[in-house]
Motif scaffolding. Sequence first.
Motif, PDB file in Angstrom:
ATOM      1  N   TRP A  73       0.829  -1.199   0.000  1.00  0.00           N
ATOM      2  CA  TRP A  73       0.000   0.000   0.000  1.00  0.00           C
ATOM      3  C   TRP A  73       0.870   1.258   0.000  1.00  0.00           C
ATOM      4  CZ3 TRP A  73       0.212   3.874   3.509  1.00  0.00           C
ATOM      5  CH2 TRP A  73       0.809   3.602   4.752  1.00  0.00           C
ATOM      6  N   ALA A  74       1.978   1.213   0.753  1.00  0.00           N
ATOM      7  CA  ALA A  74       2.863   2.375   0.849  1.00  0.00           C
ATOM      8  C   ALA A  74       3.563   2.637  -0.488  1.00  0.00           C
ATOM      9  CB  ALA A  74       3.885   2.159   1.953  1.00  0.00           C
ATOM     10  N   LYS A  75       3.958   1.587  -1.165  1.00  0.00           N
ATOM     11  CA  LYS A  75       4.598   1.750  -2.483  1.00  0.00           C
ATOM     12  C   LYS A  75       3.646   2.430  -3.462  1.00  0.00           C
ATOM     13  CE  LYS A  75       7.758  -2.123  -2.009  1.00  0.00           C
ATOM     14  NZ  LYS A  75       8.173  -3.440  -2.462  1.00  0.00           N
ATOM     15  N   ILE A  76       2.379   2.077  -3.385  1.00  0.00           N
ATOM     16  CA  ILE A  76       1.376   2.691  -4.269  1.00  0.00           C
ATOM     17  C   ILE A  76       1.229   4.181  -3.951  1.00  0.00           C
ATOM     18  CG2 ILE A  76      -1.081   2.727  -4.862  1.00  0.00           C
ATOM     19  CD1 ILE A  76      -1.020  -0.371  -4.393  1.00  0.00           C
ATOM     20  N   VAL A  77       1.131   4.507  -2.661  1.00  0.00           N
ATOM     21  CA  VAL A  77       1.012   5.913  -2.254  1.00  0.00           C
ATOM     22  C   VAL A  77       2.241   6.697  -2.716  1.00  0.00           C
ATOM     23  CG1 VAL A  77       0.959   7.489  -0.262  1.00  0.00           C
ATOM     24  CG2 VAL A  77      -0.516   5.462  -0.302  1.00  0.00           C
ATOM     25  N   ILE A  78       3.420   6.132  -2.534  1.00  0.00           N
ATOM     26  CA  ILE A  78       4.661   6.809  -2.938  1.00  0.00           C
ATOM     27  C   ILE A  78       4.683   7.039  -4.445  1.00  0.00           C
ATOM     28  CG2 ILE A  78       7.174   6.552  -3.103  1.00  0.00           C
ATOM     29  CD1 ILE A  78       6.982   5.090  -0.326  1.00  0.00           C
ATOM     30  N   GLN A  79       4.288   6.034  -5.217  1.00  0.00           N
ATOM     31  CA  GLN A  79       4.257   6.187  -6.680  1.00  0.00           C
ATOM     32  C   GLN A  79       3.282   7.280  -7.107  1.00  0.00           C
ATOM     33  OE1 GLN A  79       3.307   2.249  -8.036  1.00  0.00           O
ATOM     34  NE2 GLN A  79       5.450   1.650  -8.233  1.00  0.00           N
ATOM     35  N   ILE A  80       2.117   7.314  -6.498  1.00  0.00           N
ATOM     36  CA  ILE A  80       1.107   8.317  -6.862  1.00  0.00           C
ATOM     37  C   ILE A  80       1.595   9.715  -6.509  1.00  0.00           C
ATOM     38  CG2 ILE A  80      -1.206   9.189  -6.341  1.00  0.00           C
ATOM     39  CD1 ILE A  80      -2.057   6.204  -6.059  1.00  0.00           C
ATOM     40  N   THR A  81       2.123   9.896  -5.305  1.00  0.00           N
ATOM     41  CA  THR A  81       2.560  11.240  -4.907  1.00  0.00           C
ATOM     42  C   THR A  81       3.780  11.698  -5.695  1.00  0.00           C
ATOM     43  OG1 THR A  81       3.872  10.356  -3.069  1.00  0.00           O
ATOM     44  CG2 THR A  81       1.620  11.070  -2.577  1.00  0.00           C
ATOM     45  N   ASP A  82       4.619  10.754  -6.132  1.00  0.00           N
ATOM     46  CA  ASP A  82       5.781  11.125  -6.956  1.00  0.00           C
ATOM     47  C   ASP A  82       5.366  11.718  -8.304  1.00  0.00           C
ATOM     48  OD1 ASP A  82       7.767  10.582  -5.149  1.00  0.00           O
ATOM     49  OD2 ASP A  82       8.374   8.671  -6.041  1.00  0.00           O
ATOM     50  N   LEU A  83       4.150  11.407  -8.762  1.00  0.00           N
ATOM     51  CA  LEU A  83       3.654  11.998 -10.006  1.00  0.00           C
ATOM     52  C   LEU A  83       3.462  13.506  -9.858  1.00  0.00           C
ATOM     53  CD1 LEU A  83       0.952   9.347 -10.992  1.00  0.00           C
ATOM     54  CD2 LEU A  83       3.231   9.639 -12.003  1.00  0.00           C
ATOM     55  N   PHE A  84       3.153  13.948  -8.642  1.00  0.00           N
ATOM     56  CA  PHE A  84       2.880  15.363  -8.385  1.00  0.00           C
ATOM     57  C   PHE A  84       4.086  16.106  -7.823  1.00  0.00           C
ATOM     58  CE2 PHE A  84      -1.094  13.050  -8.136  1.00  0.00           C
ATOM     59  CZ  PHE A  84      -1.870  13.762  -9.028  1.00  0.00           C
ATOM     60  N   GLN A  85       4.874  15.422  -6.998  1.00  0.00           N
ATOM     61  CA  GLN A  85       6.054  16.026  -6.401  1.00  0.00           C
ATOM     62  C   GLN A  85       7.049  14.914  -6.082  1.00  0.00           C
ATOM     63  OE1 GLN A  85       5.719  17.541  -2.368  1.00  0.00           O
ATOM     64  NE2 GLN A  85       7.052  19.270  -2.875  1.00  0.00           N
ATOM     65  N   LYS A  86       8.201  14.974  -6.706  1.00  0.00           N
ATOM     66  CA  LYS A  86       9.219  13.951  -6.505  1.00  0.00           C
ATOM     67  C   LYS A  86       9.635  13.911  -5.031  1.00  0.00           C
ATOM     68  CE  LYS A  86      11.881  10.916  -8.480  1.00  0.00           C
ATOM     69  NZ  LYS A  86      11.277   9.630  -8.692  1.00  0.00           N
ATOM     70  N   ASN A  87       9.733  12.714  -4.483  1.00  0.00           N
ATOM     71  CA  ASN A  87      10.143  12.483  -3.090  1.00  0.00           C
ATOM     72  C   ASN A  87       9.220  13.142  -2.064  1.00  0.00           C
ATOM     73  OD1 ASN A  87      12.420  10.873  -3.719  1.00  0.00           O
ATOM     74  ND2 ASN A  87      13.549  12.727  -4.225  1.00  0.00           N
ATOM     75  N   HIS A  88       7.956  13.298  -2.408  1.00  0.00           N
ATOM     76  CA  HIS A  88       7.007  13.933  -1.493  1.00  0.00           C
ATOM     77  C   HIS A  88       6.914  13.191  -0.156  1.00  0.00           C
ATOM     78  CE1 HIS A  88       3.392  15.881  -0.004  1.00  0.00           C
ATOM     79  NE2 HIS A  88       2.923  14.671   0.249  1.00  0.00           N
ATOM     80  N   CYS A  89       6.785  11.883  -0.211  1.00  0.00           N
ATOM     81  CA  CYS A  89       6.614  11.099   1.010  1.00  0.00           C
ATOM     82  C   CYS A  89       7.865  11.155   1.892  1.00  0.00           C
ATOM     83  CB  CYS A  89       6.268   9.650   0.680  1.00  0.00           C
ATOM     84  SG  CYS A  89       4.635   9.467  -0.080  1.00  0.00           S
ATOM     85  N   LYS A  90       9.017  11.097   1.283  1.00  0.00           N
ATOM     86  CA  LYS A  90      10.267  11.189   2.033  1.00  0.00           C
ATOM     87  C   LYS A  90      10.360  12.543   2.726  1.00  0.00           C
ATOM     88  CE  LYS A  90      15.265  10.830   1.540  1.00  0.00           C
ATOM     89  NZ  LYS A  90      16.373  10.618   0.595  1.00  0.00           N
ATOM     90  N   ARG A  91      10.027  13.610   2.010  1.00  0.00           N
ATOM     91  CA  ARG A  91      10.057  14.956   2.598  1.00  0.00           C
ATOM     92  C   ARG A  91       9.037  15.096   3.724  1.00  0.00           C
ATOM     93  NH1 ARG A  91      10.206  18.984  -2.505  1.00  0.00           N
ATOM     94  NH2 ARG A  91      10.648  17.240  -3.864  1.00  0.00           N
ATOM     95  N   ALA A  92       7.844  14.524   3.520  1.00  0.00           N
ATOM     96  CA  ALA A  92       6.819  14.587   4.564  1.00  0.00           C
ATOM     97  C   ALA A  92       7.304  13.885   5.822  1.00  0.00           C
ATOM     98  CB  ALA A  92       5.520  13.962   4.064  1.00  0.00           C
ATOM     99  N   ASN A  93       7.940  12.747   5.651  1.00  0.00           N
ATOM    100  CA  ASN A  93       8.437  12.010   6.805  1.00  0.00           C
ATOM    101  C   ASN A  93       9.563  12.765   7.504  1.00  0.00           C
ATOM    102  OD1 ASN A  93      10.524   9.708   7.877  1.00  0.00           O
ATOM    103  ND2 ASN A  93       8.375   9.266   8.323  1.00  0.00           N
TER     104      ASN A  93
END
Length: 117
Positions: A73-93
């Motif tokens: 599930w996390a890989k899917i969220v990361i892939q989707i958010t990367d479409l809008f902003q690269k490394n979004h999830c990493k930055r959020a964390n």
Amino acid sequence: MKEKLAGTLLLCILVPLMIIGYLFIVIVGIFGKVSRVRQGVRALDHFVNATLFNGYAWESISSHAWREREKKWAKIVIQITDLFQKNHCKRANQREQPVIDLILHKGLNQQTIGKQL
């Protein structure tokens, strides 16, 4: 038992207000200033993370996905958010992890209603 009763009563009050808040976010988000609804969207993000993704209430789905990045599930969220902003999830964390660590360290995630101090 006190915690369950208090939670049930609180939900009976909050759910109608959350529906009104959601409608407000949609209307103002479309026709008004996006900055006005940003905090509401963030609160909904945290709510969904805590309820549907079994995450912390003070953490976004994006940050949670980065912590759990090996899960499907996390890989899917990361892939989707990367479409809008690269490394979004990493930055959020990176932004949210110090808050998570502090809350866990201070025990602020522990039960409060019906608990003896």
